[in-house]
Design a protein around this motif. Sequence first.
Motif, PDB file in Angstrom:
ATOM      1  N   ASP A 148       0.822  -1.219   0.000  1.00 25.55           N
ATOM      2  CA  ASP A 148       0.000   0.000   0.000  1.00 25.55           C
ATOM      3  C   ASP A 148       0.850   1.261   0.000  1.00 25.55           C
ATOM      4  O   ASP A 148       0.457   2.279  -0.568  1.00 25.55           O
ATOM      5  CB  ASP A 148      -0.945   0.023   1.205  1.00 25.55           C
ATOM      6  N   SER A 149       2.000   1.214   0.643  1.00 23.61           N
ATOM      7  CA  SER A 149       2.844   2.409   0.744  1.00 23.61           C
ATOM      8  C   SER A 149       3.850   2.505  -0.403  1.00 23.61           C
ATOM      9  O   SER A 149       4.631   3.458  -0.454  1.00 23.61           O
ATOM     10  CB  SER A 149       3.568   2.435   2.093  1.00 23.61           C
ATOM     11  N   GLY A 150       3.841   1.524  -1.295  1.00 22.89           N
ATOM     12  CA  GLY A 150       4.734   1.577  -2.459  1.00 22.89           C
ATOM     13  C   GLY A 150       6.182   1.253  -2.151  1.00 22.89           C
ATOM     14  O   GLY A 150       7.073   1.630  -2.910  1.00 22.89           O
ATOM     15  N   GLU A 151       6.440   0.554  -1.059  1.00 25.43           N
ATOM     16  CA  GLU A 151       7.810   0.179  -0.697  1.00 25.43           C
ATOM     17  C   GLU A 151       8.143  -1.159  -1.350  1.00 25.43           C
ATOM     18  O   GLU A 151       8.017  -2.225  -0.745  1.00 25.43           O
ATOM     19  CB  GLU A 151       7.966   0.078   0.812  1.00 25.43           C
ATOM     20  N   ALA A 152       8.595  -1.097  -2.597  1.00 28.83           N
ATOM     21  CA  ALA A 152       8.848  -2.312  -3.375  1.00 28.83           C
ATOM     22  C   ALA A 152       9.895  -3.207  -2.722  1.00 28.83           C
ATOM     23  O   ALA A 152       9.731  -4.436  -2.678  1.00 28.83           O
ATOM     24  CB  ALA A 152       9.271  -1.943  -4.791  1.00 28.83           C
TER      25      ALA A 152
END
Length: 109
Positions: free
Chosen positions: A48-52
């Motif tokens: 959800d936070s885009g921390e790949a």
Amino acid sequence: MGPGEEGRADVPRARALLQRHRGRALRGLGQWAEAEELLTRALGFFRDSGEAYNAARTLTDLAETYHLAGRPADALPLIDEAVAALADEQAQYHLGHLRALRERCVEGA
């Protein structure tokens, strides 16, 4: 957020990191369901936070949990997703680890 956490954007991320590491510890104790629950929650936050990178590392932890719990077929799609996410991160060590994990899962499936 709990009391005193207002305005602290780093608290949810820290909580997700803690869930990830607690999930890994529970995996080490053979507590598969509890480990899966914590790792899945952490994965949701990182996605959800885009921390790949952290999502990929959590996918790896979850795949290892499935492998050790005797569910190698469930681990394979997670491994593939983690490899794809880490390919752009210059994470050669982790990619090597994932390739070895994938090999063990295929042999055990």
